[in-house]
Design a protein around this motif. Sequence first.
Motif, PDB file in Angstrom:
ATOM      1  N   ASP A   1       0.824  -1.206   0.000  1.00  0.00           N
ATOM      2  CA  ASP A   1       0.000   0.000   0.000  1.00  0.00           C
ATOM      3  C   ASP A   1       0.864   1.264   0.000  1.00  0.00           C
ATOM      4  N   GLN A   2       1.934   1.217   0.786  1.00  0.00           N
ATOM      5  CA  GLN A   2       2.813   2.386   0.825  1.00  0.00           C
ATOM      6  C   GLN A   2       3.523   2.608  -0.509  1.00  0.00           C
ATOM      7  N   TYR A   3       3.911   1.478  -1.173  1.00  0.00           N
ATOM      8  CA  TYR A   3       4.544   1.590  -2.473  1.00  0.00           C
ATOM      9  C   TYR A   3       3.600   2.230  -3.500  1.00  0.00           C
ATOM     10  N   ASP A   4       2.333   1.834  -3.444  1.00  0.00           N
ATOM     11  CA  ASP A   4       1.370   2.431  -4.377  1.00  0.00           C
ATOM     12  C   ASP A   4       1.251   3.945  -4.157  1.00  0.00           C
ATOM     13  N   THR A   5       1.203   4.315  -2.880  1.00  0.00           N
ATOM     14  CA  THR A   5       1.091   5.759  -2.578  1.00  0.00           C
ATOM     15  C   THR A   5       2.333   6.516  -3.010  1.00  0.00           C
ATOM     16  N   ILE A   6       3.507   5.927  -2.736  1.00  0.00           N
ATOM     17  CA  ILE A   6       4.762   6.598  -3.106  1.00  0.00           C
ATOM     18  C   ILE A   6       4.891   6.702  -4.622  1.00  0.00           C
ATOM     19  N   ALA A   7       4.478   5.629  -5.334  1.00  0.00           N
ATOM     20  CA  ALA A   7       4.555   5.667  -6.802  1.00  0.00           C
ATOM     21  C   ALA A   7       3.670   6.774  -7.360  1.00  0.00           C
ATOM     22  N   TRP A   8       2.450   6.905  -6.783  1.00  0.00           N
ATOM     23  CA  TRP A   8       1.559   7.958  -7.274  1.00  0.00           C
ATOM     24  C   TRP A   8       2.131   9.332  -6.985  1.00  0.00           C
ATOM     25  N   LEU A   9       2.670   9.510  -5.773  1.00  0.00           N
ATOM     26  CA  LEU A   9       3.274  10.797  -5.429  1.00  0.00           C
ATOM     27  C   LEU A   9       4.498  11.094  -6.286  1.00  0.00           C
ATOM     28  N   PHE A  10       5.302  10.050  -6.559  1.00  0.00           N
ATOM     29  CA  PHE A  10       6.486  10.253  -7.396  1.00  0.00           C
ATOM     30  C   PHE A  10       6.083  10.680  -8.808  1.00  0.00           C
ATOM     31  N   GLN A  11       5.016  10.049  -9.321  1.00  0.00           N
ATOM     32  CA  GLN A  11       4.541  10.421 -10.661  1.00  0.00           C
ATOM     33  C   GLN A  11       4.027  11.851 -10.693  1.00  0.00           C
ATOM     34  N   GLN A  12       3.251  12.260  -9.673  1.00  0.00           N
ATOM     35  CA  GLN A  12       2.719  13.617  -9.642  1.00  0.00           C
ATOM     36  C   GLN A  12       3.825  14.652  -9.468  1.00  0.00           C
ATOM     37  N   THR A  13       4.791  14.334  -8.617  1.00  0.00           N
ATOM     38  CA  THR A  13       5.903  15.273  -8.418  1.00  0.00           C
ATOM     39  C   THR A  13       6.761  15.362  -9.674  1.00  0.00           C
ATOM     40  N   SER A  14       6.943  14.229 -10.355  1.00  0.00           N
ATOM     41  CA  SER A  14       7.707  14.251 -11.607  1.00  0.00           C
ATOM     42  C   SER A  14       7.000  15.077 -12.672  1.00  0.00           C
ATOM     43  N   SER A  15       5.650  15.041 -12.634  1.00  0.00           N
ATOM     44  CA  SER A  15       4.902  15.853 -13.597  1.00  0.00           C
ATOM     45  C   SER A  15       5.059  17.344 -13.329  1.00  0.00           C
ATOM     46  N   ILE A  16       5.620  17.699 -12.195  1.00  0.00           N
ATOM     47  CA  ILE A  16       5.956  19.104 -11.914  1.00  0.00           C
ATOM     48  C   ILE A  16       7.401  19.395 -12.279  1.00  0.00           C
ATOM     49  N   VAL A  17       8.300  18.476 -11.943  1.00  0.00           N
ATOM     50  CA  VAL A  17       9.726  18.698 -12.195  1.00  0.00           C
ATOM     51  C   VAL A  17      10.022  18.732 -13.696  1.00  0.00           C
ATOM     52  N   THR A  18       9.413  17.816 -14.441  1.00  0.00           N
ATOM     53  CA  THR A  18       9.698  17.748 -15.880  1.00  0.00           C
ATOM     54  C   THR A  18       9.288  19.034 -16.606  1.00  0.00           C
ATOM     55  N   PRO A  19       8.053  19.554 -16.431  1.00  0.00           N
ATOM     56  CA  PRO A  19       7.726  20.838 -17.084  1.00  0.00           C
ATOM     57  C   PRO A  19       8.611  21.986 -16.629  1.00  0.00           C
ATOM     58  N   LEU A  20       9.021  21.959 -15.351  1.00  0.00           N
ATOM     59  CA  LEU A  20       9.905  23.021 -14.882  1.00  0.00           C
ATOM     60  C   LEU A  20      11.240  22.981 -15.613  1.00  0.00           C
ATOM     61  N   SER A  21      11.778  21.782 -15.818  1.00  0.00           N
ATOM     62  CA  SER A  21      13.045  21.657 -16.550  1.00  0.00           C
ATOM     63  C   SER A  21      12.881  22.088 -18.003  1.00  0.00           C
ATOM     64  N   LYS A  22      11.756  21.677 -18.630  1.00  0.00           N
ATOM     65  CA  LYS A  22      11.505  22.102 -20.008  1.00  0.00           C
ATOM     66  C   LYS A  22      11.351  23.615 -20.095  1.00  0.00           C
ATOM     67  N   ALA A  23      10.624  24.188 -19.137  1.00  0.00           N
ATOM     68  CA  ALA A  23      10.421  25.641 -19.159  1.00  0.00           C
ATOM     69  C   ALA A  23      11.734  26.388 -19.006  1.00  0.00           C
ATOM     70  N   GLU A  24      12.633  25.854 -18.170  1.00  0.00           N
ATOM     71  CA  GLU A  24      13.927  26.519 -17.994  1.00  0.00           C
ATOM     72  C   GLU A  24      14.722  26.491 -19.291  1.00  0.00           C
ATOM     73  N   VAL A  25      14.679  25.365 -20.011  1.00  0.00           N
ATOM     74  CA  VAL A  25      15.383  25.284 -21.296  1.00  0.00           C
ATOM     75  C   VAL A  25      14.765  26.250 -22.308  1.00  0.00           C
ATOM     76  N   LEU A  26      13.437  26.287 -22.351  1.00  0.00           N
ATOM     77  CA  LEU A  26      12.760  27.176 -23.301  1.00  0.00           C
ATOM     78  C   LEU A  26      13.038  28.645 -22.996  1.00  0.00           C
ATOM     79  N   LEU A  27      13.041  28.993 -21.700  1.00  0.00           N
ATOM     80  CA  LEU A  27      13.326  30.382 -21.343  1.00  0.00           C
ATOM     81  C   LEU A  27      14.770  30.756 -21.673  1.00  0.00           C
ATOM     82  N   THR A  28      15.676  29.792 -21.533  1.00  0.00           N
ATOM     83  CA  THR A  28      17.062  30.055 -21.937  1.00  0.00           C
ATOM     84  C   THR A  28      17.142  30.330 -23.432  1.00  0.00           C
TER      85      THR A  28
END
Length: 628
Positions: free
Chosen positions: A306-333
């Motif tokens: 159960d904890q793994y399922d929760t962590i996987a979901w949180l990791f996916q949601q957090t990654s969906s924030i980190v990835t656009p942030l990295s793309k946005a930084e490249v685009l702004l550069t």
Amino acid sequence: MLAKIALLAALTLPFGVAAQAAEQAPAKAAVDPVAQRAVMTGEQVVQILDETVDWYRTLGTQQQAATQPSDLLILYANRQTADKVMALAFEIARANAELISSEAGAKQEQQEASTPEAQSLTRLKQKLEQHRTELQEEIEAVRRQVAAASNKGELQTKLSVLQGELELVNARRNLFSNMTQYVSENTGANALKAHIDAIAASIPASIGPVTTTTTTAPAAGATSVTSAVSTSLSQFGIWDLTATVLRLSAKARTIETIDRRTEELQGVFTEIREKPLEQLKALTARGDELAAEAEQDSSKLKYVRDQYDTIAWLFQQTSSIVTPLSKAEVLLTQYRNNLNNWRDATQRQYRDAWRALGIRLAIFAGLLALVFTAAELYRRAVFRYVQDIRRRSRLLLLRKILLWSLVVAIAAATFATELGSLATFAGLITAGLAVAMQSVLVSVVGYFFLIGKYGIRVGDRVQVGSVTGEVIDLGLVRLHLMELSGQDGAMSPTGRVVAFANSIIFQASGGLFKQIPGINLAWHEITVRLPSGADAAALKTKLIEAVSSGLKDYRDDILRQTQEIQRTAQVHGSTDAQPQVQLRFSAEGVDAIVRYPVELLHAAEIDERVSREVLNVISSEPSASPAA
């Protein structure tokens, strides 16, 4: 709010069911050991979106500043990049809103497991659902009995009662569900999602998938277009070049401001990315801890899953924030690189415009210096080699006309861009001046008539209307006379200067009288009464001889001027201005009218001599009585 819903549900349930639910003890739910924390709060998400939207709207400013083909290329690249950054910003906001919603759900579950109102509300929902199920089963049983029984009246009545009770329970259940749904929809997470969707609807760029391809403004094309612009600057006039310099300066400041705002937005995205990166590290560490716990204690396998399922979901949601942030930084550069290319091209155009403007100004100043130097040399040559005042004034006037005509032509050719527009502008100006300065133009035309073959010059004595004076200045527009008063032979200046417009020669009521150049001759008359009884013919002869004797000292000059008059006017006859005596009979006696030529410069002296000679002739006769 939960307490109010629980109270409402309790009121809608049967009294026994509600009392039984209230008497049961609350049970506490287990708390999730993994902390579900959002990267930003709802207020921070909205603030980031507002800043990004405000930055996105700088494209309008860039579009106003883009006036060259190279500018349009960079604007197109920046627009594509800004659309992607805007879409990524909304992706980040929606992912963070999901985390906020998950965190709110976890808090709600924890609250339901810990507070008596939430536990009571859960039990009320269960009791309501259980009662509804029991009614449905009982209705089905009664229906079967009705189908098998012969006497159906009582069973039909019971069936209708049960259906009415079921409808009441369904109405209570719907009321309870609607209230719960309304509370759920107006929580902070759902309101944030609605706010994000409202902002996204106002930005078309946020619609559509985001690709990782970056768009770069073609620097080579920009350089070639910039060189073409620099070449075309040589065709501009000083006025257009000055406007170009000011416009390029304003464009450079605009690009600098947009680059600074882009840098600030890039710093905000970089700062936001630190927290989700830390959260990803924490989730990874938590996963390692769970793996170690599973190896040590096999009884915790379900808990670890159960904890793994929760962590996987949180990791996916957090990654969906980190990835656009990295793309946005490249685009702004990349966006800032495009702005740097634009700024470099603008600075090159700015320097080229300044260089072209400096060359034009130098050429303009050099031509003016050359023209004024030539005019000064011309003036000195006129004063040195032309002694005649009349010719000198005409040559100086010609110098003035040519000088200012060249100055106007050079200024027009330097400041104007196209000769066609210059000709149109000059035509309109000429038409306006012809209407507004009609009198001045007529006076200018009259000047050339005044300096013609029989024109006047400084020093001539002229008569304009009833004013007699000596010309002291002959300008392009006005004529100035020193007023003279007195008799012809003794006229003297009054000290007053009279100014006439040169257009006086075109006026029917006006008249300008002057001597022929080189002629200073006039005719005077004396009237005398002959003595009564005297021989009129003999006196006439004596008077002619006497007047001729008084003019003998001026005979040569009078003869020369008479010949000049005859040659100018092409008059045939005597070449000498001889004195004349005419006899006129009246009731009182015989009058002799004596006419004789005089030089205006010696008119007073000649009049005195002639008067003395005539007086001597008349006095020699008896009973002489001169008449005025």
